[in-house]
Motif scaffolding. Structure first.
Motif, mmCIF file in Angstrom:
data_model
loop_
_atom_site.group_PDB
_atom_site.id
_atom_site.type_symbol
_atom_site.label_atom_id
_atom_site.label_comp_id
_atom_site.label_asym_id
_atom_site.label_seq_id
_atom_site.Cartn_x
_atom_site.Cartn_y
_atom_site.Cartn_z
ATOM 1 N N LYS A 16 0.825 -1.212 0.000
ATOM 2 C CA LYS A 16 0.000 0.000 0.000
ATOM 3 C C LYS A 16 0.859 1.262 0.000
ATOM 4 N N LYS A 17 2.068 1.144 0.510
ATOM 5 C CA LYS A 17 2.982 2.290 0.562
ATOM 6 C C LYS A 17 3.842 2.339 -0.698
ATOM 7 N N TYR A 18 4.224 3.531 -1.102
ATOM 8 C CA TYR A 18 5.205 3.653 -2.172
ATOM 9 C C TYR A 18 6.485 2.937 -1.751
ATOM 10 N N PRO A 19 7.211 2.390 -2.720
ATOM 11 C CA PRO A 19 8.508 1.800 -2.378
ATOM 12 C C PRO A 19 9.489 2.920 -2.015
ATOM 13 N N ASP A 20 10.577 2.546 -1.412
ATOM 14 C CA ASP A 20 11.671 3.495 -1.186
ATOM 15 C C ASP A 20 12.162 3.960 -2.560
ATOM 16 N N GLN A 21 12.028 5.241 -2.822
ATOM 17 C CA GLN A 21 12.366 5.709 -4.178
ATOM 18 C C GLN A 21 13.860 5.615 -4.475
ATOM 19 N N THR A 22 14.678 5.495 -3.451
ATOM 20 C CA THR A 22 16.112 5.315 -3.686
ATOM 21 C C THR A 22 16.468 3.828 -3.809
ATOM 22 N N ALA A 23 15.500 2.934 -3.581
ATOM 23 C CA ALA A 23 15.755 1.483 -3.548
ATOM 24 C C ALA A 23 16.979 1.214 -2.668
ATOM 25 N N GLY A 24 17.005 1.900 -1.520
ATOM 26 C CA GLY A 24 18.192 1.937 -0.668
ATOM 27 C C GLY A 24 18.764 0.586 -0.280
ATOM 28 N N ASP A 25 17.915 -0.365 0.108
ATOM 29 C CA ASP A 25 18.414 -1.679 0.527
ATOM 30 C C ASP A 25 19.162 -2.360 -0.619
ATOM 31 N N LEU A 26 18.574 -2.285 -1.798
ATOM 32 C CA LEU A 26 19.169 -2.925 -2.973
ATOM 33 C C LEU A 26 20.481 -2.234 -3.356
ATOM 34 N N VAL A 27 20.461 -0.921 -3.343
ATOM 35 C CA VAL A 27 21.663 -0.153 -3.695
ATOM 36 C C VAL A 27 22.796 -0.446 -2.709
ATOM 37 N N ARG A 28 22.457 -0.480 -1.423
ATOM 38 C CA ARG A 28 23.488 -0.752 -0.411
ATOM 39 C C ARG A 28 24.034 -2.171 -0.537
ATOM 40 N N ASN A 51 -3.401 4.715 0.117
ATOM 41 C CA ASN A 51 -4.672 4.204 0.619
ATOM 42 C C ASN A 51 -4.347 3.264 1.776
ATOM 43 N N PRO A 52 -4.858 3.548 2.984
ATOM 44 C CA PRO A 52 -4.375 2.840 4.186
ATOM 45 C C PRO A 52 -4.890 1.415 4.329
ATOM 46 N N TYR A 53 -5.817 0.986 3.482
ATOM 47 C CA TYR A 53 -6.458 -0.306 3.719
ATOM 48 C C TYR A 53 -5.699 -1.506 3.159
ATOM 49 N N GLY A 54 -4.718 -1.251 2.312
ATOM 50 C CA GLY A 54 -3.975 -2.378 1.729
ATOM 51 C C GLY A 54 -4.745 -3.011 0.581
ATOM 52 N N PRO A 55 -4.037 -3.832 -0.210
ATOM 53 C CA PRO A 55 -4.677 -4.455 -1.372
ATOM 54 C C PRO A 55 -5.704 -5.508 -0.963
ATOM 55 N N THR A 88 -4.193 4.993 -12.130
ATOM 56 C CA THR A 88 -3.102 4.411 -11.329
ATOM 57 C C THR A 88 -3.619 3.413 -10.299
ATOM 58 N N TYR A 89 -2.763 2.465 -9.927
ATOM 59 C CA TYR A 89 -3.028 1.541 -8.827
ATOM 60 C C TYR A 89 -2.572 2.108 -7.479
ATOM 61 N N SER A 90 -1.920 3.259 -7.496
ATOM 62 C CA SER A 90 -1.248 3.727 -6.288
ATOM 63 C C SER A 90 -2.202 4.337 -5.269
ATOM 64 N N LYS A 91 -3.373 4.762 -5.715
ATOM 65 C CA LYS A 91 -4.299 5.444 -4.811
ATOM 66 C C LYS A 91 -5.462 4.511 -4.474
ATOM 67 N N SER A 92 -6.483 4.449 -5.324
ATOM 68 C CA SER A 92 -7.672 3.673 -4.976
ATOM 69 C C SER A 92 -7.366 2.184 -4.800
ATOM 70 N N ARG A 93 -6.416 1.634 -5.554
ATOM 71 C CA ARG A 93 -6.136 0.192 -5.450
ATOM 72 C C ARG A 93 -5.122 -0.161 -4.358
ATOM 73 N N SER A 94 -4.628 0.858 -3.669
ATOM 74 C CA SER A 94 -3.742 0.634 -2.513
ATOM 75 C C SER A 94 -2.528 -0.222 -2.869
ATOM 76 N N MET A 95 -1.961 0.005 -4.044
ATOM 77 C CA MET A 95 -0.815 -0.796 -4.475
ATOM 78 C C MET A 95 0.320 0.082 -5.006
ATOM 79 N N ALA A 96 0.586 1.173 -4.303
ATOM 80 C CA ALA A 96 1.663 2.077 -4.719
ATOM 81 C C ALA A 96 3.000 1.342 -4.819
ATOM 82 N N GLY A 97 3.191 0.335 -3.948
ATOM 83 C CA GLY A 97 4.452 -0.395 -3.907
ATOM 84 C C GLY A 97 4.692 -1.292 -5.112
#
Lengths: 353, 353
Positions: A55-67, B34-38, B209-218
């Motif tokens: 549900k959250k955006y990924p780390d935009q720096t992909a920090g774990d992978l880069v490190r 979106n806080p509810y998750g996919p 986008t899937y990042s908002k309503s579909r809760s799949m930004a990641g």
């Protein structure tokens, strides 16, 4: 009558990748995938993926992978750029660095995406002939240019240029960015990579991929190694294109792959061993086989045309790659698969050629 | 002294996305997640991911995902383009269609990535002022232009333009491509989308986008709907940039999400309900709140400056978004989270404002 907006469409002739058949009975040796699959450590994590984190955006720096990559190669995280496969990394590099009025240079037989990027981004280019043994000649790259790119080992020839040749090209072109595309370098003899030269030459970028040696083509991960300044420039373009290119699964699973070096090296050795055996078998059948430092061979049949073998193999459920351009039309590019797959290929060729 | 190659670097000022703090105690209301998750159907598949499939390249057409989206929206697969988040889709559209000598147009208050893409791709642009109530005025878009793009609902205002307004702009610009960025449309009242107008107007592209309503930004999934011809043009550019943009997990999990419409609609209704409650609470505290059709509100505090509230909230572990440009500096953009999160925000504001 076509619409006025059609006048402003960017019209391009796209790159054509190898076919991706879904029939599991097909022996698929046409896109240089690694048949062993990712490390068991990747599977462990793939078994416990918590979808709530998506549900959250990924780390935009992909920090774990880069490190993880930085640690693996002995670099700083600021010296690593990651992207959606090495194609994404290379496209970003073309956009970032190839903005000169002068032509960029690459070999006349090489990865066929280079001219496609150049056309799409309206970059002037000139192809440089290989010598008669399909080698890169450094002296041919000592002309004014707006940048240089070549794969090492080269594709589809599988031929490795020595460190001396590569360094000669980099050192002779300090006014240009030189990109060495090391997609297949893990299958070459140790010490062939020039990643260490990114410390010596400020104009060098080395590009790598997870799609071949790491057996993770499906995750789409590639990376570049260069000095901090160059990586910063690529990142600026990336963050002007798409803030979040690497998704959460690719960051998590890509990190796990780097952490299991034993499995990685073991499977590379297996592929190299199969490659040597398969090369000998092809030679026994009269094929001309270029010396391979990659996970594929580039081979020319003796009694039939390459086109005939390509078609007949396909009918027999064996997919290899054929490039019908004048300079490559006598050869087939055959990925090194599992031993049992390559044995079936040899059996087929024994019957057909 | 700087190197000669520096003269040919594409120098850009990248887009700055909202912060992605890793501390789980932070109430993160700064990137409109979106806080509810996919959907639980996504979790089912995420629990059984076979890493062996990652050794193969993904389907470069992302066929399963494209077909699922086509079926969901009642379109043909040839009318759908998928990319690595709507940012990737929009960047591809800019590259494909905005190649005129004339300026492209977009609102002066809008998604701040539009000018970044234009600068990066060297596209001339002109921003068009919203009216005093932050509405788009169609007559302002009846000038010669090389293309038009706006979000609907707009960001960061959250204000919806009516179908009539949107259609007026599309119909008045048949010589240009008009992109309607519907990232937040699922949070607007039903019938607000103009995807059906892609059948009526050959110059319209709608982006989702899937990042908002579909809760799949990641997972990084976005898509465009348009007529077959436009989708073909975007695909040609995509295949000239990166053959395989969508990785295997994004195709599998993105497909599963579309197939669970009940969960999807239920969570959207929950967010809309929370939004109405939160809006009323803000008004009670004296905030000016623009009418929201999105999963965030754009609100201006009465007794403190927006900058002060932003900083104090951050200190209190509540991340919201603040754009300090002259036209937006009096407002905060606050994502609608879970009820309990929004209650904490109200409690904080009661104490601080």
């Amino acid at each position: 009558m076509s619409a006025v907006w059609e006048q402003n469409v960017r019209r391009v002739v796209p790159y054509v990748a190898g076919e991706q058949p879904t029939d599991k009975n097909i022996i698929k040796l046409n896109t240089n995938e690694n048949p062993y699959g990712p490390s068991p450590k990747v599977q462990e994590l793939a078994d416990h993926m918590d979808s709530d984190i998506f549900k959250k955006y990924p780390d935009q720096t992909a920090g774990d992978l880069v490190r993880a990559l930085a640690k693996y190669h002995g670099f700083k995280p600021e010296e690593i750029f990651v992207g959606v496969g090495s194609d994404d990394v290379l496209a970003m590099c073309f956009m970032t660095f190839f903005n000169s009025d002068k032509e960029i240079l690459f070999p006349n037989i090489t990865y066929s995406f280079y001219p496609v990027w150049a056309e799409m981004l309206r970059i002037k280019y000139r192809t440089v002939p290989l010598d008669e043994q399909f080698n890169i000649r450094p002296e041919d790259y000592k002309a004014p240019n707006g940048g240089i790119i070549f794969p090492n080992p080269n594709a589809p020839t599988a031929i490795l240029a020595s460190r001396e040749v590569v360094e000669d090209i980099i050192a002779s072109n300090r006014d240009s960015i030189v990109i060495v595309d090391e997609a297949y370098i893990d299958f070459a003899e140790e010490g062939s990579s020039v990643i260490d030269l990114t410390r010596k030459y400020d104009n060098l970028i080395v590009v790598r991929t997870y799609s071949k040696s790491r057996s993770m083509a499906g995750l789409r991960i590639g990376y570049a190694i260069a000095n901090e300044k160059l990586i910063k420039y690529i990142n600026d373009v990336k963050y002007s294109y798409n803030s979040y290119t690497m998704n959460t699964p690719s960051i998590i699973l890509g990190t796990a792959s780097v952490e299991d070096d034993e499995y990685f090296k073991e499977k590379i050795e297996a592929i190299k061993k199969t490659r040597e055996w398969f090369t000998e078998e092809l030679k026994k059948l009269g094929f001309k086989v270029l010396p391979s430092s990659a996970n594929f061979v580039f081979a020319s049949p003796k009694t039939k045309t390459a086109a005939e073998v390509f078609e007949a193999a396909k009918q027999a459920g064996i997919y290899v790659r054929y490039f019908k351009a004048p300079l490559t039309k006598d050869f087939l590019r055959i990925t090194i698969g599992l031993d049992e797959e390559m044995k079936k290929v040899v059996d087929f060729l024994k019957g057909f050629c």
